[in-house]
Scaffold this active site. Structure first.
Site, PDB file in Angstrom:
ATOM      1  N   SER A  70      36.161  33.625  42.818  1.00 13.94           N
ATOM      2  CA  SER A  70      35.976  32.273  42.264  1.00 13.94           C
ATOM      3  C   SER A  70      36.267  31.219  43.327  1.00 13.94           C
ATOM      4  CB  SER A  70      36.903  32.060  41.069  1.00 13.94           C
ATOM      5  OG  SER A  70      38.227  32.434  41.387  1.00 13.94           O
ATOM      6  N   ASP A 117      39.671  40.315  45.402  1.00 10.40           N
ATOM      7  CA  ASP A 117      38.440  40.510  44.630  1.00 10.40           C
ATOM      8  C   ASP A 117      37.336  40.856  45.628  1.00 10.40           C
ATOM      9  OD1 ASP A 117      36.988  40.415  42.336  1.00 10.40           O
ATOM     10  OD2 ASP A 117      36.964  38.229  42.154  1.00 10.40           O
ATOM     11  N   LYS A 145      39.921  44.420  43.373  1.00  8.83           N
ATOM     12  CA  LYS A 145      39.206  44.366  42.088  1.00  8.83           C
ATOM     13  C   LYS A 145      37.722  44.547  42.371  1.00  8.83           C
ATOM     14  CE  LYS A 145      38.577  40.439  39.596  1.00  8.83           C
ATOM     15  NZ  LYS A 145      37.096  40.359  39.473  1.00  8.83           N
ATOM     16  N   GLU A 196      33.895  44.722  40.464  1.00  4.23           N
ATOM     17  CA  GLU A 196      33.115  44.465  39.243  1.00  4.23           C
ATOM     18  C   GLU A 196      32.121  45.578  38.970  1.00  4.23           C
ATOM     19  OE1 GLU A 196      31.038  40.724  39.010  1.00  4.23           O
ATOM     20  OE2 GLU A 196      32.842  39.579  39.491  1.00  4.23           O
ATOM     21  N   GLU A 229      36.060  40.431  30.751  1.00  2.00           N
ATOM     22  CA  GLU A 229      35.728  38.996  30.813  1.00  2.00           C
ATOM     23  C   GLU A 229      34.740  38.614  29.723  1.00  2.00           C
ATOM     24  OE1 GLU A 229      35.080  37.343  34.683  1.00  2.00           O
ATOM     25  OE2 GLU A 229      34.335  35.445  33.872  1.00  2.00           O
TER      26      GLU A 229
HETATM   27  O1  KIV Z   1      37.123  35.508  40.726  1.00  2.00           O
HETATM   28  C1  KIV Z   1      37.932  35.364  39.801  1.00  2.00           C
HETATM   29  O2  KIV Z   1      38.689  34.413  39.791  1.00  2.00           O
HETATM   30  C2  KIV Z   1      37.938  36.386  38.738  1.00  2.00           C
HETATM   31  C3  KIV Z   1      38.550  36.169  37.393  1.00  2.00           C
HETATM   32  C4  KIV Z   1      38.874  37.452  36.728  1.00  2.00           C
HETATM   33  C5  KIV Z   1      39.575  35.184  37.175  1.00  2.00           C
HETATM   34  O3  KIV Z   1      37.376  37.410  38.956  1.00  2.00           O
END
Ligand code: KIV
Length: 279
Positions: free
Chosen positions: A46, A84, A113, A115, A183
């Site tokens: 984000s 992420d 993390k 996706e 999400e």
């Molecule tokens: O990029 C991000 O901030 C996220 C959310 C789960 C908050 O992936």
């Protein structure tokens, strides 16, 4: 103070206790969040939108993520730092994905993390966990797939769609993920998924029954004003605070009110006498 790790997160699930997660992109913010007791600090992609002003999250590269991850990791002592993995940094093949994930860990992240779902993602998660790299999955609305999804749509709205999400979550759990972000999922679906997993779920707009909650810190602080998702709660008005401080500073500079006597350095009298001009 004990560092938050995967074991701690699993214990919380067993004890039916909640944990908190927020995003951070810089050293000083990460430090404050850590001191405030936030359990997981996510260097979310984000940041592409809220810190770099990109249109969506797909434009950020692993090299950029590494810079922000390093800054955040330096500010944190207790929280788990999660990087992420950005769009296309883990999609082409497992070897490239592992190289990039390794770079994220070398930048100071304690976990990554990822996706999505599907056999490729499950085998990547398994590979990471085999190597001792903790992974958080992310299903439901997956922002990196915005072009395929076609918009910010709620996922898992029917019983069948929830079963599909649960199936994905179970595969991620089997592959070794220690938590999964859900999400934009209705809370009934998220509750059902959470109750049928032994690993933790983290709600990002998935209601009250997940094991943890995550939000974008700029939404929480009221700093990002382009839009506020329905599921985010604004706890402050940092945009106003920054605006007020900046306008006051501007006025003070232009009126000569800044700097004041307290905010300047002077030279010794003896040196001063050598000047021909008076101050
Ligand atoms: O990029 C991000 O901030 C996220 C959310 C789960 C908050 O992936």
């Amino acid at each position: 103070m004990k560092k938050v790790n995967t074991k701690f997160i699993s214990e919380l699930k067993r004890e039916n206790k909640k944990f908190s997660a927020l995003t951070a992109y810089d050293y000083s913010t990460a430090r404050v969040l850590d001191e405030a007791g936030i359990d997981i600090i996510l260097v979310g992609d984000s940041l592409a939108m809220v810190a770099l002003g990109y249109e969506n999250t797909n434009n950020i590269s692993i090299d950029e993520m590494k810079i922000f991850t390093k800054a955040v990791a330096k500010g944190v002592t207790r929280a788990m730092v999660v990087c992420d993995m950005p769009f296309m940094s883990y999609h082409s093949d497992i070897a490239t994905a592992i190289t990039n994930i390794g770079e994220a860990i070398k930048s100071g992240a304690n976990a990554v993390k990822i996706e999505g779902s599907g056999e490729y993602i499950y085998s990547l998660v398994k590979r990471c966990t085999d190597f001792g790299i903790p992974v958080i999955g992310h299903i439901g609305f997956t922002p990196q797939a915005i072009n395929a999804i076609g918009g910010h749509y709620i996922q898992g709205k029917t019983y069948d769609a929830t079963l599909e999400l649960l199936e994905q979550a179970k595969k991620l759990q089997e592959a070794g993920a220690f938590a999964i972000v859900l999400e934009m999922v209705p809370e009934e679906s998220a509750k059902y998924i959470s109750e049928n997993l032994s690993i933790s779920t983290i709600s990002c707009g998935a209601g009250r029954y997940c094991d943890g909650q995550v939000l974008v810190s700029d939404d929480v602080f009221g700093k990002y004003s382009n839009f506020k998702p329905k599921f985010a709660r604004r706890y402050g008005d940092m945009r106003k605070l920054i605006f007020d401080c900046a306008t006051q500073y501007d006025k003070d500079v232009k009126s000569g009110n800044f700097p004041s006597e307290d905010e300047v350095f002077h030279i010794e009298e003896e040196e001063l006498r050598k000047y021909e001009i008076s101050t």
